[in-house]
Design a protein around this motif. Structure first.
Motif, short mmCIF file in Angstrom:
data_model
loop_
_atom_site.label_atom_id
_atom_site.label_comp_id
_atom_site.label_asym_id
_atom_site.label_seq_id
_atom_site.Cartn_x
_atom_site.Cartn_y
_atom_site.Cartn_z
N GLY A 125 0.90 -1.11 0.32
CA GLY A 125 -0.08 0.57 0.27
C GLY A 125 0.67 1.63 -0.32
N LYS A 126 1.56 1.22 1.04
CA LYS A 126 2.68 2.52 0.42
C LYS A 126 3.62 2.87 -0.56
CE LYS A 126 3.52 2.03 5.84
NZ LYS A 126 4.58 2.37 6.81
N PHE A 127 3.83 1.72 -1.11
CA PHE A 127 4.82 1.30 -2.20
C PHE A 127 3.84 1.90 -3.48
CE2 PHE A 127 5.46 -0.38 -6.23
CZ PHE A 127 6.86 0.49 -6.74
N TYR A 128 2.66 1.64 -3.49
CA TYR A 128 1.41 2.31 -3.92
C TYR A 128 1.56 4.00 -4.05
CZ TYR A 128 1.95 -1.41 -7.24
OH TYR A 128 2.20 -2.95 -7.77
N ALA A 129 1.28 3.96 -3.07
CA ALA A 129 0.96 5.27 -2.63
C ALA A 129 1.95 6.06 -3.22
CB ALA A 129 0.54 6.22 -1.47
N TYR A 130 3.03 6.26 -2.67
CA TYR A 130 5.05 6.79 -3.45
C TYR A 130 4.53 6.85 -5.30
CZ TYR A 130 7.10 6.84 1.07
OH TYR A 130 7.49 6.32 3.02
N VAL A 131 3.73 5.44 -5.25
CA VAL A 131 3.80 5.66 -6.44
C VAL A 131 2.68 6.32 -7.56
CG1 VAL A 131 3.43 4.03 -9.37
CG2 VAL A 131 4.97 3.16 -7.75
N ASN A 132 1.72 6.96 -6.71
CA ASN A 132 1.09 7.53 -7.47
C ASN A 132 0.90 8.88 -7.05
OD1 ASN A 132 -0.94 5.04 -8.71
ND2 ASN A 132 -1.64 5.10 -6.69
N GLY A 133 1.49 9.20 -5.85
CA GLY A 133 1.98 11.32 -5.62
C GLY A 133 3.11 11.53 -6.48
N ILE A 134 4.37 10.22 -6.09
CA ILE A 134 5.16 10.64 -7.64
C ILE A 134 4.74 11.11 -8.80
CG2 ILE A 134 8.29 10.33 -8.99
CD1 ILE A 134 8.23 9.13 -5.74
#
Length: 202
Positions: A34-43
């Motif tokens: 969940g944290k990984f894809y949050a970083y992906v979407n944010g960046i």
């Protein structure tokens, strides 16, 4: 499209395999994802709405195509040189590829179709999108399954070497295709010419 989807599949397999080894608990693994894809979407959002518009004003689309694979390719090559790549390295490689996909690749792909005729823009685009996206993912999965069945399980380093080969193929494909992309002035002239022809036909 085909080579990139193959690369994304390989990087995903590497990361998921390492994640299962390093994070045994299912709940912790889900939280990590969940944290990984949050970083992906944010960046990706930052790149797409802030960085990319500024970049497009100064750089020709064909050069964006050529530069696009550089970071994922560099990450993949560094990854394959590691005896036992860490989860952080594998995750960063996949992160770089997904950010390029979400924020840049889809945008520049659309730019390629703008100056083309109706059939190329709509029919050809759909055929390429459906075939390449589906076959790139499923084809690479079937290939990995076949190699595993034939040669046994692959380690992370072996998968990383395959990933580096695929990333080089993506880079070669983008360089070759970038030579077919018209300059900004040529694309704008082609669009204006098409609009004038459509207006005259009406």
């Amino acid at each position: 499209v085909l080579t990139f989807q193959s690369l994304a599949t390989m990087l995903n397999v590497c990361m998921v395999t390492k994640l299962k080894d390093d994070v045994v608990n299912d709940g912790d693994r889900a939280a990590w994802n969940g944290k990984f894809y949050a970083y992906v979407n944010g960046i990706s959002g930052l790149f797409q709405f802030v960085v990319l518009p500024l970049f497009l004003k100064k750089v020709e689309p064909k050069w964006i195509w050529r530069l696009m694979p550089i970071i994922p390719m560099g990450c993949s090559l560094f990854q394959c040189l590691q005896v036992d790549p860490s989860l952080s390295i594998l995750a960063f490689s996949f992160l770089a590829a997904k950010i390029m996909d979400y924020s840049l690749r889809n945008v520049v792909n659309e730019m390629v179709y703008v100056p083309l005729d109706f059939e190329s823009r709509y029919v050809g685009k759909e055929v390429i999108g459906v075939f390449a996206n589906r076959f790139g993912k499923s084809g690479m999965s079937l290939l990995l399954s076949g190699l595993t069945y034939t040669f046994g399980n692959f380690g992370i380093q072996d998968l990383s070497r395959l990933t580096a080969m695929v990333s080089l193929s993506w880079f070669a494909s983008t360089v070759r295709l970038s030579n077919l992309i018209p300059k900004r002035e040529e694309a704008e002239a082609a669009v204006e010419k098409r609009k004038a022809a459509e207006a005259a036909a009406e």
